[in-house]
Design a protein around this motif. Structure first.
Motif, mmCIF file in Angstrom:
data_model
loop_
_atom_site.group_PDB
_atom_site.id
_atom_site.type_symbol
_atom_site.label_atom_id
_atom_site.label_comp_id
_atom_site.label_asym_id
_atom_site.label_seq_id
_atom_site.Cartn_x
_atom_site.Cartn_y
_atom_site.Cartn_z
ATOM 1 N N LYS A 125 17.776 20.402 131.957
ATOM 2 C CA LYS A 125 17.027 21.464 132.643
ATOM 3 C C LYS A 125 17.049 22.754 131.818
ATOM 4 O O LYS A 125 16.053 23.469 131.723
ATOM 5 C CB LYS A 125 17.618 21.745 134.039
ATOM 6 C CG LYS A 125 17.767 20.538 134.941
ATOM 7 C CD LYS A 125 16.453 19.957 135.369
ATOM 8 C CE LYS A 125 15.773 20.693 136.469
ATOM 9 N NZ LYS A 125 14.494 20.039 136.825
ATOM 10 N N ILE A 126 18.217 23.027 131.233
ATOM 11 C CA ILE A 126 18.335 24.251 130.419
ATOM 12 C C ILE A 126 17.351 24.185 129.248
ATOM 13 O O ILE A 126 16.596 25.132 128.988
ATOM 14 C CB ILE A 126 19.793 24.424 129.925
ATOM 15 C CG1 ILE A 126 20.704 24.807 131.104
ATOM 16 C CG2 ILE A 126 19.876 25.465 128.802
ATOM 17 C CD1 ILE A 126 22.191 24.730 130.813
ATOM 18 N N TYR A 127 17.316 23.053 128.551
ATOM 19 C CA TYR A 127 16.408 22.935 127.401
ATOM 20 C C TYR A 127 14.945 22.925 127.844
ATOM 21 O O TYR A 127 14.085 23.502 127.170
ATOM 22 C CB TYR A 127 16.764 21.697 126.557
ATOM 23 C CG TYR A 127 17.784 22.047 125.497
ATOM 24 C CD1 TYR A 127 17.406 22.712 124.331
ATOM 25 C CD2 TYR A 127 19.121 21.750 125.675
ATOM 26 C CE1 TYR A 127 18.342 23.063 123.361
ATOM 27 C CE2 TYR A 127 20.067 22.091 124.717
ATOM 28 C CZ TYR A 127 19.668 22.746 123.562
ATOM 29 O OH TYR A 127 20.587 23.109 122.613
ATOM 30 N N GLU A 128 14.663 22.296 128.971
ATOM 31 C CA GLU A 128 13.267 22.288 129.447
ATOM 32 C C GLU A 128 12.779 23.723 129.662
ATOM 33 O O GLU A 128 11.668 24.090 129.270
ATOM 34 C CB GLU A 128 13.156 21.502 130.758
ATOM 35 C CG GLU A 128 13.151 19.993 130.559
ATOM 36 C CD GLU A 128 13.146 19.209 131.873
ATOM 37 O OE1 GLU A 128 12.965 17.994 131.815
ATOM 38 O OE2 GLU A 128 13.342 19.814 132.953
ATOM 39 N N ASN B 83 22.258 34.323 130.650
ATOM 40 C CA ASN B 83 21.312 34.849 129.651
ATOM 41 C C ASN B 83 21.207 33.936 128.436
ATOM 42 O O ASN B 83 20.229 33.971 127.696
ATOM 43 C CB ASN B 83 21.729 36.254 129.191
ATOM 44 C CG ASN B 83 21.478 37.290 130.267
ATOM 45 O OD1 ASN B 83 20.746 37.016 131.211
ATOM 46 N ND2 ASN B 83 22.084 38.452 130.135
ATOM 47 N N GLU B 84 22.229 33.119 128.213
ATOM 48 C CA GLU B 84 22.227 32.209 127.061
ATOM 49 C C GLU B 84 21.826 30.793 127.452
ATOM 50 O O GLU B 84 21.734 29.910 126.597
ATOM 51 C CB GLU B 84 23.630 32.160 126.415
ATOM 52 C CG GLU B 84 24.030 33.433 125.671
ATOM 53 C CD GLU B 84 24.460 34.546 126.602
ATOM 54 O OE1 GLU B 84 25.260 34.269 127.493
ATOM 55 O OE2 GLU B 84 23.951 35.677 126.442
ATOM 56 N N THR C 61 12.860 29.988 123.888
ATOM 57 C CA THR C 61 14.195 30.553 123.620
ATOM 58 C C THR C 61 15.186 29.463 123.196
ATOM 59 O O THR C 61 16.388 29.627 123.365
ATOM 60 C CB THR C 61 14.746 31.280 124.866
ATOM 61 O OG1 THR C 61 14.756 30.343 125.971
ATOM 62 C CG2 THR C 61 13.936 32.493 125.243
ATOM 63 N N VAL C 62 14.658 28.382 122.634
ATOM 64 C CA VAL C 62 15.536 27.265 122.255
ATOM 65 C C VAL C 62 16.574 27.730 121.224
ATOM 66 O O VAL C 62 17.727 27.286 121.252
ATOM 67 C CB VAL C 62 14.705 26.076 121.719
ATOM 68 C CG1 VAL C 62 15.615 25.009 121.117
ATOM 69 C CG2 VAL C 62 13.879 25.474 122.847
ATOM 70 N N ASP C 63 16.173 28.640 120.321
ATOM 71 C CA ASP C 63 17.133 29.111 119.313
ATOM 72 C C ASP C 63 18.362 29.732 119.981
ATOM 73 O O ASP C 63 19.489 29.537 119.533
ATOM 74 C CB ASP C 63 16.474 30.151 118.389
ATOM 75 C CG ASP C 63 15.524 29.480 117.406
ATOM 76 O OD1 ASP C 63 15.544 28.231 117.334
ATOM 77 O OD2 ASP C 63 14.760 30.203 116.742
ATOM 78 N N ASP C 64 18.130 30.481 121.059
ATOM 79 C CA ASP C 64 19.268 31.095 121.773
ATOM 80 C C ASP C 64 20.175 30.011 122.350
ATOM 81 O O ASP C 64 21.403 30.074 122.252
ATOM 82 C CB ASP C 64 18.782 31.978 122.940
ATOM 83 C CG ASP C 64 17.992 33.174 122.451
ATOM 84 O OD1 ASP C 64 18.106 33.494 121.248
ATOM 85 O OD2 ASP C 64 17.261 33.774 123.257
#
Ligand code: SF4
Ligand code: SF4
Length: 218
Positions: free
Chosen positions: A179-182, A139-140, A189-192
């Motif tokens: 991949k997570i940031y993409e 989720n994060e 949801t970049v802040d998360d």
């Protein structure tokens, strides 16, 4: 599904004592090509070529299911009873179902090594995407597992070694954190993802765990 690979034939043959009954598993070992109907028959021929008496074979649809394994043992009682060893071509859970279901006088032999829980990419490719850490961070991390897909298991990334979006440990791999940031950018949801993750509590991953359900949930 659980991914397995066959042990060396010499190791398997060395562990068998006397005659042997072979159990396979029709789900995970069939998909891993280590213990489905074809591999069980092939193993029978290999062992017979080595002058080992094979008393019978049977593929259980899910050998981790203890009650199904008990039933399969009952259904093959006569041949199982007269075997000195039981060769199990399934993951370690399946092997231990056999230990529970079969009397202690029989030597239970594991014919495969249990590797990981894998996703089926296609019929010839199985990929580890979750390493069962016991406290999921998906989720994060925009739904991509850094514990498994980043070779360093970093909860905050990418590391300084990432180059051209590729992983420094294996240049053929995309960096999991890229991949997570993409995905996080697309999902806004970049802040998360930017929140610094605390060290993971691996003590929640308990060995010898059991989950018991109360009441009827089906
Ligand atoms: S964080 Fe990764 S390893 Fe842990 S449960 Fe979630 S997907 Fe599996
Ligand atoms: S380059 Fe990316 S995937 Fe590779 S170790 Fe560093 S953070 Fe992990």
């Amino acid at each position: 599904m659980i991914v397995t690979k066959q042990k060396k034939l010499d190791d398997i043959a060395r562990n068998i004592r006397g005659s042997v009954f072979i159990f396979g598993c029709g789900i995970c070992s069939d998909t891993s090509r280590t213990g489905g109907p074809k591999e069980v028959l092939a193993m029978r021929e290999i062992l017979e070529d080595r002058d080992i008496l094979v008393t019978g074979t049977y593929v259980i649809d899910a050998m981790c299911h203890i009650q199904k394994t008990r039933k399969a043992v009952r259904d093959n009682k006569d041949t199982v009873l007269k075997s000195d060893s039981i060769l199990v071509l399934s993951c370690g859970s399946g092997v231990q179902s056999a230990v529970i279901a079969i009397d202690d006088s029989k030597k239970i032999v594991s014919g495969v090594d249990t590797m990981f829980m894998g996703n089926i990419e296609n019929l010839s490719s199985l990929k580890e995407m979750c390493s069962l850490c016991g406290e999921c961070v998906l989720n994060e991390t925009a739904g991509i597992c850094p514990v498994t897909l980043c070779p360093k298991g970093l909860l905050n990334g990418p590391c300084g070694g990432m180059k051209n979006y590729k992983c420094e440990v294996d240049g053929n791999m995309d960096c999991a954190w890229v991949k997570i940031y993409e995905r996080a950018i697309i999902q806004n949801t970049v802040d998360d993802v930017d929140n610094i993750a605390k060290p993971k509590d691996y003590s929640v991953k308990k060995r010898c765990a059991t989950v018991k359900f109360t009441g009827s949930h089906r």
